[in-house]
Enzyme design. Structure first.
Site, PDB file in Angstrom:
ATOM      1  CE  LYS A 180      -1.856   2.897   2.467  1.00  0.00           C
ATOM      2  NZ  LYS A 180      -1.697   4.148   1.715  1.00  0.00           N
ATOM      3  CD  GLU A 255      13.032   0.552   9.979  1.00  0.00           C
ATOM      4  OE1 GLU A 255      13.505   1.484  10.663  1.00  0.00           O
ATOM      5  OE2 GLU A 255      13.535  -0.578   9.933  1.00  0.00           O
ATOM      6  CB  CYS A 289      13.060   8.867   8.683  1.00  0.00           C
ATOM      7  SG  CYS A 289      14.153   7.829   7.718  1.00  0.00           S
ATOM      8  CD  GLU A 386       9.878  12.865  11.703  1.00  0.00           C
ATOM      9  OE1 GLU A 386       8.793  12.333  11.976  1.00  0.00           O
ATOM     10  OE2 GLU A 386      10.800  12.275  11.124  1.00  0.00           O
TER      11      GLU A 386
HETATM   12  P1  NAD Z   1       2.187   8.352   7.831  1.00  0.00           P
HETATM   13  O1  NAD Z   1       2.408   7.548   9.058  1.00  0.00           O
HETATM   14  O2  NAD Z   1       1.139   9.385   7.838  1.00  0.00           O
HETATM   15  O3  NAD Z   1       1.830   7.392   6.597  1.00  0.00           O
HETATM   16  C1  NAD Z   1       2.666   6.333   6.221  1.00  0.00           C
HETATM   17  C2  NAD Z   1       1.826   5.293   5.506  1.00  0.00           C
HETATM   18  O4  NAD Z   1       0.884   4.767   6.427  1.00  0.00           O
HETATM   19  C3  NAD Z   1       1.016   5.827   4.320  1.00  0.00           C
HETATM   20  O5  NAD Z   1       0.992   4.851   3.295  1.00  0.00           O
HETATM   21  C4  NAD Z   1      -0.374   5.983   4.917  1.00  0.00           C
HETATM   22  O6  NAD Z   1      -1.408   5.880   3.969  1.00  0.00           O
HETATM   23  C5  NAD Z   1      -0.413   4.806   5.861  1.00  0.00           C
HETATM   24  N1  NAD Z   1      -1.396   4.918   6.953  1.00  0.00           N
HETATM   25  C6  NAD Z   1      -1.912   6.047   7.491  1.00  0.00           C
HETATM   26  N2  NAD Z   1      -2.830   5.724   8.437  1.00  0.00           N
HETATM   27  C7  NAD Z   1      -2.866   4.375   8.510  1.00  0.00           C
HETATM   28  C8  NAD Z   1      -3.571   3.440   9.300  1.00  0.00           C
HETATM   29  N3  NAD Z   1      -4.458   3.832  10.213  1.00  0.00           N
HETATM   30  N4  NAD Z   1      -3.343   2.127   9.108  1.00  0.00           N
HETATM   31  C9  NAD Z   1      -2.446   1.693   8.201  1.00  0.00           C
HETATM   32  N5  NAD Z   1      -1.745   2.537   7.401  1.00  0.00           N
HETATM   33  C10 NAD Z   1      -1.934   3.858   7.555  1.00  0.00           C
HETATM   34  O7  NAD Z   1       3.613   8.914   7.476  1.00  0.00           O
HETATM   35  P2  NAD Z   1       4.015   9.869   6.270  1.00  0.00           P
HETATM   36  O8  NAD Z   1       3.519  11.213   6.611  1.00  0.00           O
HETATM   37  O9  NAD Z   1       3.623   9.252   4.970  1.00  0.00           O
HETATM   38  O10 NAD Z   1       5.605   9.799   6.343  1.00  0.00           O
HETATM   39  C11 NAD Z   1       6.345  10.574   7.192  1.00  0.00           C
HETATM   40  C12 NAD Z   1       6.801   9.797   8.401  1.00  0.00           C
HETATM   41  O11 NAD Z   1       7.516   8.626   8.002  1.00  0.00           O
HETATM   42  C13 NAD Z   1       7.778  10.587   9.239  1.00  0.00           C
HETATM   43  O12 NAD Z   1       7.502  10.444  10.612  1.00  0.00           O
HETATM   44  C14 NAD Z   1       9.119   9.956   8.887  1.00  0.00           C
HETATM   45  O13 NAD Z   1      10.123  10.151   9.831  1.00  0.00           O
HETATM   46  C15 NAD Z   1       8.754   8.536   8.716  1.00  0.00           C
HETATM   47  N6  NAD Z   1       9.770   7.833   7.922  1.00  0.00           N
HETATM   48  C16 NAD Z   1      10.609   6.930   8.547  1.00  0.00           C
HETATM   49  C17 NAD Z   1      11.618   6.280   7.837  1.00  0.00           C
HETATM   50  C18 NAD Z   1      12.543   5.284   8.496  1.00  0.00           C
HETATM   51  O14 NAD Z   1      13.224   4.542   7.788  1.00  0.00           O
HETATM   52  N7  NAD Z   1      12.621   5.214   9.813  1.00  0.00           N
HETATM   53  C19 NAD Z   1      11.775   6.555   6.480  1.00  0.00           C
HETATM   54  C20 NAD Z   1      10.922   7.475   5.871  1.00  0.00           C
HETATM   55  C21 NAD Z   1       9.919   8.103   6.611  1.00  0.00           C
END
Ligand code: NAD
Length: 484
Positions: A180, A255, A289, A386
């Site tokens: 997804k 992650e 991240c 963040e």
């Molecule tokens: P997000 O958590 O809003 O969304 C991530 C994914 O989760 C998307 O595909 C979203 O549709 C899905 N999602 C949202 N609600 C959900 C639910 N209730 N159930 C299942 N899936 C759901 O994050 P974002 O805004 O897309 O990305 C930014 C975040 O990701 C930041 O906090 C960043 O630090 C983190 N990130 C971490 C790493 C790492 O390797 N540690 C790498 C990249 C980004």
């Protein structure tokens, strides 16, 4: 020349075929550099997720589990070849959908995607068990078996690369995947799905189901026939994933976010340190991240480092991500731009010194100027939370202990950097810093061979390397009675 024709409505990829969402609904995906619609994309709901999981289960029980491991590896290599063949198109759409500059995708993301595939293709037939001596009248050994159906949920900041960090090891291990992508960047995941079909992966081995997190993502996490969820995203959603996964006790890898410290001591090579500190926060418009969003600078060089950082920030070429000369593109969405602008207001209200940037760049698209706050105190929100945008908090420190205290003083533990000419200090800090990765006299490099991940609000488990093989396999112990 890059083709810029708009796409038609993109359907879901389930069971090796493009199929319409069962609800008939679709959503727009926008170009963040202009706000214009790039394409409409079918919107998966719980029915479609169920369909995709059933298809992944059937493939797992069927053709995929009977295929030789070396053949699985061969298919991953074929997929790498097709990605190489179509790289211009993939780079273009990754850029259009996410706002990432084409130059960065060509230099970093695309090679990393291919490297990941080649690395795990080579591992597919080397996932060995062990013979473990126990007693005289038994042959005891382990074998590693794929965990089953994997739900992979990815964010929008590195859609292709983070997607492949999950797909490649899962498939190498013999799992099947329901992917997804983030709702704001669904396009290249679908393209990868099509290429997997072309490469000859059996139907259902890789399904791609764009949709919204709280509907499609949640349905995937809640589904009782998914064996494992691998998630990259925010800590807030990470917590929801854990709750959803509790239903059938799915295995989970998280992650999550970061607020990483990049620490500069006076004995460092300041030219190199400032250059890396600047790219450490401004690369990918700060949407990383492991961004070095907290630049910790010894108080004796705080002023000088701030001046040098400002010069660098002002020289960054901001603009159309499709232009080869652009170094910094927009934020991924209007929501993200407003979130970053709100944090800049918070920083000003908290009394941090805004030394450059601080405003929207232009009035088209979602661009924000590279922004630096100096003299930041570590308890301020801009130092603790963040932001996920091009906003650096420069924090002065007194001595080594003070630097470690500040660096470790957030809820995150993802990454940290240390700049020093003193080898002993470098090793002392490496031990003291709470982080999954510590960079010494460099910042931001990753490699698929090295474990990647964090602890506390940065999540748990590791991706990359052997760790990913463990994530997607279960050990089975076998005890054979050899008594005469
Ligand atoms: P997000 O958590 O809003 O969304 C991530 C994914 O989760 C998307 O595909 C979203 O549709 C899905 N999602 C949202 N609600 C959900 C639910 N209730 N159930 C299942 N899936 C759901 O994050 P974002 O805004 O897309 O990305 C930014 C975040 O990701 C930041 O906090 C960043 O630090 C983190 N990130 C971490 C790493 C790492 O390797 N540690 C790498 C990249 C980004």
């Amino acid at each position: 020349m890059l083709a810029r024709a708009p796409l038609n409505t993109e359907k879901l990829l389930i069971g090796g075929r493009r199929v319409a969402a069962s609800s008939g609904r679709n959503f727009e995906t926008l170009n963040p550099a202009t706000g214009n619609v790039i394409a409409r994309v079918d919107e998966a709901d719980a029915n479609d997720i169920h369909h995709a999981v059933c298809s992944a289960r059937a493939a797992f029980e069927g053709a995929w589990s009977h295929m030789k491991a070396s053949e699985r590896g061969g298919l991953l290599l074929k997929l790498a070849d097709l990605i190489r063949r179509d790289q211009d198109r993939l780079i273009e759409f990754e850029s259009l959908d996410s706002g990432k500059p084409v130059s960065a995708i060509r230099r970093q993301d695309l090679p990393a995607v291919i490297d990941t595939l080649i690395y795990y293709a080579g591992m597919a037939d080397k996932i060995n068990g062990q013979v473990i001596p126990t007693r005289d009248d038994a042959l005891t050994y382990t074998m590693r078996e794929p965990v089953g159906v994997v739900g992979a949920i990815v964010p929008w900041n590195f859609p292709l690369m983070i997607g492949m960090w999950k797909i490649a090891p899962a498939l190498a291990c013999g799992c099947t995947v329901v992917l997804k992508p983030a709702e704001v960047t669904p396009l290249t995941a679908l393209m990868i799905g099509d290429l997997a079909v072309e490469a000859g992966f059996p139907p259902g081995v890789l399904n791609v189901v764009p949709g919204f997190g709280n509907v499609a993502g949640q349905a995937l996490v809640d589904h009782p026939d998914v064996d494992k969820v691998t998630f990259t995203g925010s800590p807030v959603i990470g917590r929801r994933i854990l709750q959803g996964a509790a239903g059938n006790l799915k295995r989970v890898t998280l992650e999550l976010g970061g607020k990483s410290a990049n620490i500069i001591f006076p004995d460092a090579d300041l030219d190199a340190a400032v250059k890396a500190a600047s790219s450490g926060i401004f690369f990918n418009t700060g949407q990383v991240c492991s961004a070095g969003s907290r630049i910790l600078v010894h108080e004796s060089i705080h002023e000088e480092v701030v001046e040098r950082l400002v010069i660098r920030a002002k020289s960054i070429c901001i603009g159309d991500p499709l232009e080869a000369s652009t170094a910094m593109g927009p934020l991924v969405s209007e929501v993200q731009m407003n979130r970053v602008l709100d944090y800049i207001k918070i920083g000003c209200a908290e009394g941090a010194f805004l030394v450059t940037g601080g405003a929207r760049h232009g009035d088209t698209g979602y661009f924000v100027e590279p922004t630096i706050f100096a003299g930041v105190e570590d308890e301020m929100r801009i130092s603790q939370e963040e932001i996920f945008g091009p906003v650096a908090a420069v924090i002065p420190f007194r001595d080594e202990d003070d630097a470690v205290r500040i660096a470790n003083g957030t809820v995150y533990s993802l990454a940290a950097g240390v700049w020093t000419g003193d080898i002993g200090r470098a090793h002392r800090l490496t031990r003291s810093l709470k982080a999954g990765t510590v960079w010494v006299n460099t910042y931001g490099a990753t490699d698929i061979r090295l474990p990647w991940g964090g602890s506390r609000d940065s999540g748990f488990g590791r991706e990359h390397g052997d760790a990913a093989i463990e994530n997607f396999t279960e050990p089975k112990a076998v005890w054979v009675n050899t008594a005469a």
